[in-house]
Write an enzyme that holds these catalytic residues in place. Structure first.
Site, PDB file in Angstrom:
ATOM      1  CB  CYS A  61      -0.909  -0.052   1.226  1.00  0.00           C
ATOM      2  SG  CYS A  61      -1.686   1.503   1.681  1.00  0.00           S
ATOM      3  CB  CYS A  76       0.358   1.913   4.152  1.00  0.00           C
ATOM      4  SG  CYS A  76      -1.312   1.254   4.032  1.00  0.00           S
TER       5      CYS A  76
END
Length: 107
Positions: free
Chosen positions: A33, A36
């Site tokens: 991700c 993230c």
């Protein structure tokens, strides 16, 4: 005293989050991700600077039980627990400033 982010799994969720004496910010993430990675520094900073707040992080792929139980549908995701109850939920990348505003409103 500064705190650091605690990495947990499904098996530790009950003891580390639901049975915690203090409020707990649970950060759900994934290594694939991109957003993230952007949020990660903010999470570390919040863990270090909020006394009385425990910060845990959980990788979503190896921990499907908690992810399903708390309806994590996208990452990064944040869940704030107080007295073992979910009091705040947010999905998607968020700036440190916006996250602190959310935390301050619920702590």
């Amino acid at each position: 005293m500064s705190n650091s982010v605690i990495v947990i799994s499904d098996e530790k969720f009950e003891t580390e989050v639901l049975q915690a004496e203090q409020p707990v910010l649970a950060y759900f993430w994934a290594p694939w991700c991109g957003p993230c990675k952007l949020v990660s520094a903010s999470i570390d900073s919040i863990a270090a600077n909020y006394s009385g707040l425990k910060v845990v992080k959980m990788e979503i792929d190896p921990n499907p039980t908690t992810v399903k139980q708390y309806k994590v549908e996208g990452v990064p995701a944040f869940r704030l627990f107080k007295n073992s109850e979910l009091v705040m939920s947010h999905e998607g990348a968020i700036t440190k400033q916006k996250l602190t505003v959310l935390l301050d409103a619920h702590l």
